[in-house]
Design a protein around this motif. Sequence first.
Motif, mmCIF file in Angstrom:
data_model
loop_
_atom_site.group_PDB
_atom_site.id
_atom_site.type_symbol
_atom_site.label_atom_id
_atom_site.label_comp_id
_atom_site.label_asym_id
_atom_site.label_seq_id
_atom_site.Cartn_x
_atom_site.Cartn_y
_atom_site.Cartn_z
ATOM 1 N N ILE A 107 0.869 -1.184 0.000
ATOM 2 C CA ILE A 107 0.000 0.000 0.000
ATOM 3 C C ILE A 107 0.899 1.226 0.000
ATOM 4 C CG2 ILE A 107 -1.905 1.173 1.135
ATOM 5 C CD1 ILE A 107 -2.532 -1.694 0.184
ATOM 6 N N ARG A 108 0.838 2.016 -1.067
ATOM 7 C CA ARG A 108 1.779 3.126 -1.238
ATOM 8 C C ARG A 108 1.225 4.478 -0.812
ATOM 9 N NH1 ARG A 108 6.747 3.445 -3.309
ATOM 10 N NH2 ARG A 108 6.370 5.678 -3.249
ATOM 11 N N ALA A 109 -0.072 4.688 -0.935
ATOM 12 C CA ALA A 109 -0.610 6.008 -0.578
ATOM 13 C C ALA A 109 -2.102 5.907 -0.287
ATOM 14 C CB ALA A 109 -0.364 7.020 -1.699
ATOM 15 N N LEU A 110 -2.543 6.787 0.625
ATOM 16 C CA LEU A 110 -3.950 6.874 1.010
ATOM 17 C C LEU A 110 -4.428 8.316 0.900
ATOM 18 C CD1 LEU A 110 -3.934 4.905 4.418
ATOM 19 C CD2 LEU A 110 -4.482 3.973 2.152
ATOM 20 N N GLU A 111 -5.717 8.461 0.683
ATOM 21 C CA GLU A 111 -6.385 9.741 0.866
ATOM 22 C C GLU A 111 -7.083 9.682 2.215
ATOM 23 O OE1 GLU A 111 -10.107 12.383 -0.893
ATOM 24 O OE2 GLU A 111 -9.098 10.949 -2.220
ATOM 25 N N PRO A 112 -6.602 10.404 3.232
ATOM 26 C CA PRO A 112 -7.171 10.286 4.575
ATOM 27 C C PRO A 112 -8.653 10.643 4.606
ATOM 28 C CG PRO A 112 -5.100 11.497 4.616
ATOM 29 C CD PRO A 112 -5.503 11.371 3.181
ATOM 30 N N THR A 113 -9.424 9.833 5.363
ATOM 31 C CA THR A 113 -10.853 10.096 5.488
ATOM 32 C C THR A 113 -11.325 10.153 6.942
ATOM 33 O OG1 THR A 113 -11.325 7.722 5.279
ATOM 34 C CG2 THR A 113 -11.434 9.050 3.257
ATOM 35 N N SER A 183 -15.506 5.860 -6.739
ATOM 36 C CA SER A 183 -15.929 5.257 -7.994
ATOM 37 C C SER A 183 -15.734 6.237 -9.140
ATOM 38 C CB SER A 183 -17.400 4.827 -7.908
ATOM 39 O OG SER A 183 -18.231 5.950 -7.645
ATOM 40 N N GLY A 184 -15.825 5.721 -10.352
ATOM 41 C CA GLY A 184 -15.749 6.572 -11.531
ATOM 42 C C GLY A 184 -14.374 7.121 -11.810
ATOM 43 N N PHE A 185 -13.318 6.385 -11.419
ATOM 44 C CA PHE A 185 -11.957 6.871 -11.655
ATOM 45 C C PHE A 185 -11.243 5.970 -12.650
ATOM 46 C CE2 PHE A 185 -11.773 4.038 -7.980
ATOM 47 C CZ PHE A 185 -10.735 3.181 -8.310
ATOM 48 N N ASP A 186 -10.232 6.543 -13.294
ATOM 49 C CA ASP A 186 -9.365 5.781 -14.185
ATOM 50 C C ASP A 186 -8.127 5.349 -13.417
ATOM 51 O OD1 ASP A 186 -11.015 6.079 -16.459
ATOM 52 O OD2 ASP A 186 -10.171 8.067 -16.859
ATOM 53 N N VAL A 187 -7.529 4.245 -13.850
ATOM 54 C CA VAL A 187 -6.342 3.697 -13.195
ATOM 55 C C VAL A 187 -5.129 3.879 -14.092
ATOM 56 C CG1 VAL A 187 -5.257 1.598 -12.305
ATOM 57 C CG2 VAL A 187 -7.701 1.996 -11.917
ATOM 58 N N VAL A 188 -4.058 4.363 -13.509
ATOM 59 C CA VAL A 188 -2.772 4.457 -14.209
ATOM 60 C C VAL A 188 -1.928 3.259 -13.788
ATOM 61 C CG1 VAL A 188 -0.658 5.793 -14.518
ATOM 62 C CG2 VAL A 188 -2.857 6.965 -14.293
ATOM 63 N N GLN A 189 -1.408 2.531 -14.763
ATOM 64 C CA GLN A 189 -0.481 1.435 -14.493
ATOM 65 C C GLN A 189 0.883 1.827 -15.013
ATOM 66 O OE1 GLN A 189 -1.659 -2.407 -15.999
ATOM 67 N NE2 GLN A 189 0.214 -3.426 -15.296
ATOM 68 N N THR A 190 1.894 1.782 -14.140
ATOM 69 C CA THR A 190 3.213 2.259 -14.524
ATOM 70 C C THR A 190 4.289 1.516 -13.734
ATOM 71 O OG1 THR A 190 4.548 4.265 -14.793
ATOM 72 C CG2 THR A 190 3.162 4.150 -12.837
ATOM 73 N N THR A 191 5.522 1.977 -13.829
ATOM 74 C CA THR A 191 6.627 1.321 -13.132
ATOM 75 C C THR A 191 6.684 1.729 -11.670
ATOM 76 O OG1 THR A 191 8.074 3.085 -13.926
ATOM 77 C CG2 THR A 191 8.028 1.064 -15.211
ATOM 78 N N ARG A 192 7.360 0.912 -10.870
ATOM 79 C CA ARG A 192 7.444 1.142 -9.431
ATOM 80 C C ARG A 192 8.532 2.165 -9.092
ATOM 81 N NH1 ARG A 192 7.682 -5.221 -8.129
ATOM 82 N NH2 ARG A 192 9.318 -4.928 -9.674
ATOM 83 N N ILE A 193 8.529 2.575 -7.831
ATOM 84 C CA ILE A 193 9.392 3.661 -7.365
ATOM 85 C C ILE A 193 10.343 3.156 -6.287
ATOM 86 C CG2 ILE A 193 9.414 5.924 -6.238
ATOM 87 C CD1 ILE A 193 6.586 6.343 -7.285
ATOM 88 N N GLY A 194 11.568 3.690 -6.280
ATOM 89 C CA GLY A 194 12.485 3.445 -5.171
ATOM 90 C C GLY A 194 13.122 2.080 -5.148
ATOM 91 N N VAL A 207 -4.708 5.932 -8.703
ATOM 92 C CA VAL A 207 -5.922 6.605 -9.156
ATOM 93 C C VAL A 207 -5.526 7.842 -9.954
ATOM 94 C CG1 VAL A 207 -7.996 7.840 -8.423
ATOM 95 C CG2 VAL A 207 -7.287 5.751 -7.227
ATOM 96 N N LYS A 208 -5.908 7.858 -11.205
ATOM 97 C CA LYS A 208 -5.550 8.980 -12.070
ATOM 98 C C LYS A 208 -6.180 10.271 -11.540
ATOM 99 C CE LYS A 208 -5.569 10.478 -16.894
ATOM 100 N NZ LYS A 208 -5.957 10.115 -18.292
ATOM 101 N N GLY A 209 -5.346 11.295 -11.447
ATOM 102 C CA GLY A 209 -5.829 12.601 -11.011
ATOM 103 C C GLY A 209 -5.845 12.807 -9.509
ATOM 104 N N SER A 210 -5.544 11.762 -8.730
ATOM 105 C CA SER A 210 -5.547 11.925 -7.280
ATOM 106 C C SER A 210 -4.332 12.742 -6.849
ATOM 107 C CB SER A 210 -5.508 10.572 -6.589
ATOM 108 O OG SER A 210 -5.321 10.735 -5.184
ATOM 109 N N ARG A 211 -4.573 13.744 -6.010
ATOM 110 C CA ARG A 211 -3.462 14.561 -5.506
ATOM 111 C C ARG A 211 -2.781 13.925 -4.305
ATOM 112 N NH1 ARG A 211 -4.744 18.311 -1.344
ATOM 113 N NH2 ARG A 211 -6.851 18.084 -0.541
ATOM 114 N N PHE A 212 -3.268 12.741 -3.888
ATOM 115 C CA PHE A 212 -2.732 12.087 -2.713
ATOM 116 C C PHE A 212 -1.714 10.996 -3.031
ATOM 117 C CE2 PHE A 212 -6.766 13.906 -1.492
ATOM 118 C CZ PHE A 212 -6.502 14.457 -0.244
ATOM 119 N N VAL A 213 -1.467 10.723 -4.323
ATOM 120 C CA VAL A 213 -0.486 9.696 -4.662
ATOM 121 C C VAL A 213 0.919 10.206 -4.338
ATOM 122 C CG1 VAL A 213 -1.961 8.761 -6.486
ATOM 123 C CG2 VAL A 213 -0.216 10.458 -7.071
#
Length: 216
Positions: A107-113, A183-194, A207-213
């Motif tokens: 789990i790399r990132a969360l949007e806190p709720t 719901s209603g989001f697009d997924v970006v698949q890419t290479t890993r980090i670090g 999640v595409k467009g998420s500012r929390f990634v």
Amino acid sequence: MTLQQPNLQTPKLPNYVYELPTLDLARALLGCVLVHETPEGRTAGLIVETEAYLADDPACHAYRRQTPRNAPMFGPPGTVYVYRIYGQYRCVNIASNAEGVGEAVLIRALEPTEGLDLMHNRRTAGIRHVKSVFGQAHVEKLLTARQLCNGPARLVTAMGIFESLNFQAMQSGPLFGQPPALSGFDVVQTTRIGITQGAELPYRFYVKGSRFVSRR
């Protein structure tokens, strides 16, 4: 993207979700809610970024063999695996595939709720500790909501996750997942980090467009 308000009565993710192939699980967890209930309080966040680690992947902890450190990865699907990096930070993973196969989703990132004040207290305490260890000034840093969980070590600190959760089941422990609240989001698949090995493999999802990634 549409965000539903969290519900304390929402059921936990069913077992069959964790039994998905690892790459499918890494994608399926996006938009789900990660919850941790502790004596200090409840914290939760939408999963917006994940990474998959497969048995034949040179970056996977279980690539060579099973060890005491990576043993949770070989547990039943949905087993919690927490490990320490750089001697200071921790990351949390969920074992995937079949029992006996060393694979997991980071789990790399969360949007806190939920529990943002508690998250902030934990994160700033961690910052003060690091500054103390390295002899820097004792400085309180005000963190934005975006900064609380936008990285694997940050979210573990904010959520109060420790190695004591190793081998616990996501279906029955204090750390668990709930069905998608986004719901209603697009997924970006890419290479890993670090990482240095297997860095070319497209095993990171966000999640595409998420500012929390952690990083786009």
